[in-house]
Design a protein around this motif. Structure first.
Motif, mmCIF file in Angstrom:
data_model
loop_
_atom_site.group_PDB
_atom_site.id
_atom_site.type_symbol
_atom_site.label_atom_id
_atom_site.label_comp_id
_atom_site.label_asym_id
_atom_site.label_seq_id
_atom_site.Cartn_x
_atom_site.Cartn_y
_atom_site.Cartn_z
ATOM 1 N N GLU A 148 40.161 34.906 30.836
ATOM 2 C CA GLU A 148 40.100 33.613 30.563
ATOM 3 C C GLU A 148 39.784 32.577 31.657
ATOM 4 O O GLU A 148 38.655 31.576 31.587
ATOM 5 N N GLY A 149 40.396 32.643 32.803
ATOM 6 C CA GLY A 149 39.921 31.874 33.876
ATOM 7 C C GLY A 149 38.718 31.884 34.489
ATOM 8 O O GLY A 149 37.843 31.153 34.703
ATOM 9 N N GLU A 150 38.236 33.361 34.655
ATOM 10 C CA GLU A 150 36.918 33.680 34.922
ATOM 11 C C GLU A 150 35.865 32.893 34.003
ATOM 12 O O GLU A 150 34.904 32.523 34.134
ATOM 13 N N SER A 151 36.057 33.163 32.692
ATOM 14 C CA SER A 151 35.475 32.479 31.606
ATOM 15 C C SER A 151 35.019 30.983 31.636
ATOM 16 O O SER A 151 33.703 30.493 31.607
ATOM 17 N N SER A 183 38.922 33.766 42.370
ATOM 18 C CA SER A 183 38.206 34.732 41.802
ATOM 19 C C SER A 183 37.941 35.509 42.790
ATOM 20 O O SER A 183 37.746 36.713 42.679
ATOM 21 N N ALA A 184 37.282 34.896 44.139
ATOM 22 C CA ALA A 184 36.958 35.896 45.168
ATOM 23 C C ALA A 184 37.938 36.788 45.634
ATOM 24 O O ALA A 184 37.744 37.932 46.021
ATOM 25 N N GLY A 230 36.246 41.012 38.247
ATOM 26 C CA GLY A 230 36.165 39.690 38.221
ATOM 27 C C GLY A 230 34.457 39.531 38.111
ATOM 28 O O GLY A 230 33.742 40.353 37.857
ATOM 29 N N ARG A 231 34.026 38.323 38.672
ATOM 30 C CA ARG A 231 32.759 37.880 38.742
ATOM 31 C C ARG A 231 31.878 38.677 39.489
ATOM 32 O O ARG A 231 32.159 38.915 40.471
ATOM 33 N N GLU A 255 40.875 31.318 54.080
ATOM 34 C CA GLU A 255 41.660 32.437 53.812
ATOM 35 C C GLU A 255 41.012 33.651 53.102
ATOM 36 O O GLU A 255 41.104 34.964 53.505
ATOM 37 N N THR A 256 40.213 33.225 52.115
ATOM 38 C CA THR A 256 39.719 34.052 51.165
ATOM 39 C C THR A 256 38.563 34.921 51.767
ATOM 40 O O THR A 256 38.271 36.229 51.629
#
Length: 365
Positions: A285-288, A354-355, A364-365, A35-36
């Motif tokens: 926080e999740g990305e980290s 994230s993507a 994001g990243r 999906e992403t």
């Protein structure tokens, strides 16, 4: 499909191919990646994999309803994905088989599902992710308020019994009868196992994401998720940026940063932020945590990459297996492996979130 490399646990045990939650974890991650990335190959792969296990009459290879095993419900999410995408009758028949199990699933006096028939009166954090997300997706789609109320009640019961207010964390399991050899005077297991916390976080995030706005339970789920994350993050390991196998024992000998539970925590943050269940502050926080896993546990190898530091499996009992006693030493005794779906799938799920956020313009990243 009869022997996927990601199912390291089954390869260790030598079990025959059968319907199981480990494959279910991976199929959900692959579907979400498709999906992403807007890449139909992922959905085609999931369909070809599932078709090996599902007969035209909805029979599921190696599945035994009489085990009343909540783990077997998780792979039902792949059936839901495929039924919603294709309308294929056999996927609906498979869904209905799993729903029949849940209709007959033994319950505690308070109405919570037993984790398995072999674990009478026991509620494990794992089970909320295994069964309640599947139920929430179906109930939300069908507008089944009675189902939604029951799902919410089971989440609330876990919060009432398994949350440790001194630690601001959740114990792995609860025995409503108090008879299990591993249970303390309150019926609780002794330790805070990271992956169990991760399953709980992911269950809250996924259930809240699909919860109908017309039913107020979604707000409670979101608040419970934020409380649980706020309790967990102070225990984050300063050196690795991940969380430890036994969350609250930072100074204990042998404790280690564990990949699967850390990835589930990252996923819950990102999923919650992406769906508006959590505030934007949880995205970073999740990305980290995701970056920490990449830095600490993702290694180049001849085939591409290897994801290390994954606890193969952990549980409690049964009576015939007193080694699984819920002690700190027990959780540290289980094998640590690479490239197992219980670690790879949450990692890919977090990556997909994230993507997805990047594609939606969240940075994001």
């Amino acid at each position: 499909p009869e022997c996927p490399a990601w199912n390291v646990e089954r390869m260790h045990s030598g079990a025959k191919p059968h319907w199981n939650y480990i494959d279910g974890c991976m199929l959900r991650a692959l579907w979400r990646l498709g999906e992403t990335r807007r890449d139909a190959r992922y959905a085609r792969y999931v369909r070809s994999f599932v078709d090996y296990y599902v007969g035209e009459d909805g029979a599921l290879l190696g599945y035994d309803e009489g085990e009343y095993n909540l783990d077997n419900i998780l792979e039902g999410n792949a059936l839901v994905d495929l039924y919603e995408a294709t309308g294929g009758k056999k996927y609906l028949l498979g869904i209905e088989r799993l729903e029949r199990q849940l209709a007959r699933q033994p319950r505690t006096d308070e109405g919570s599902y037993w984790h398995k028939l072999m674990y009478p009166d026991q509620v494990w954090l794992d089970g909320l992710y295994m069964a309640q997300v599947f139920r929430a997706r179906r109930a939300a789609k069908n507008g089944d308020e009675r189902e939604l109320n029951d799902i919410l009640r089971q989440f609330r019961t876990v919060r009432a019994h398994m949350y440790d207010p001194a630690l601001h964390l959740y114990r792995h399991a609860y025995d409503a009868s108090g008879r299990a050899f591993w249970a303390d005077e309150k019926g609780l297991s002794r330790c805070v196992w990271l992956r169990a916390m991760g399953w709980w976080l992911a269950a809250l995030a996924d259930a809240a994401a699909v919860w109908p706005a017309s039913h107020g339970g979604g707000q409670w789920l979101g608040a419970c998720l934020e409380e649980a994350l706020s309790g967990l993050f102070p225990y984050r390991d300063a050196r690795s940026g991940m969380f430890l196998q036994v969350v609250d024992r930072a100074c204990a000998n042998g404790n280690y940063p564990e990949t699967s539970g850390s990835a589930l925590a990252s996923y819950a943050c990102l999923r919650g932020a992406n769906t508006g269940v959590l505030g934007e502050g949880w995205r970073e926080e999740g990305e980290s945590v995701l970056r920490a896993i990449e830095r600490e546990k993702l290694r180049p190898c001849a085939e591409g990459f290897e994801l290390t530091g994954i606890c193969l499996v952990a549980g409690l009992g049964p009576e015939s297996n007193r080694r699984r006693d819920g002690s700190y030493a027990y959780y540290l005794s289980e094998p640590v492996v690479a490239n197992e779906a219980k670690g790879v799938a949450p990692f890919l799920m977090a990556y997909a979130e994230s993507a997805s956020a990047r594609g939606a313009g969240h940075g994001g990243r």
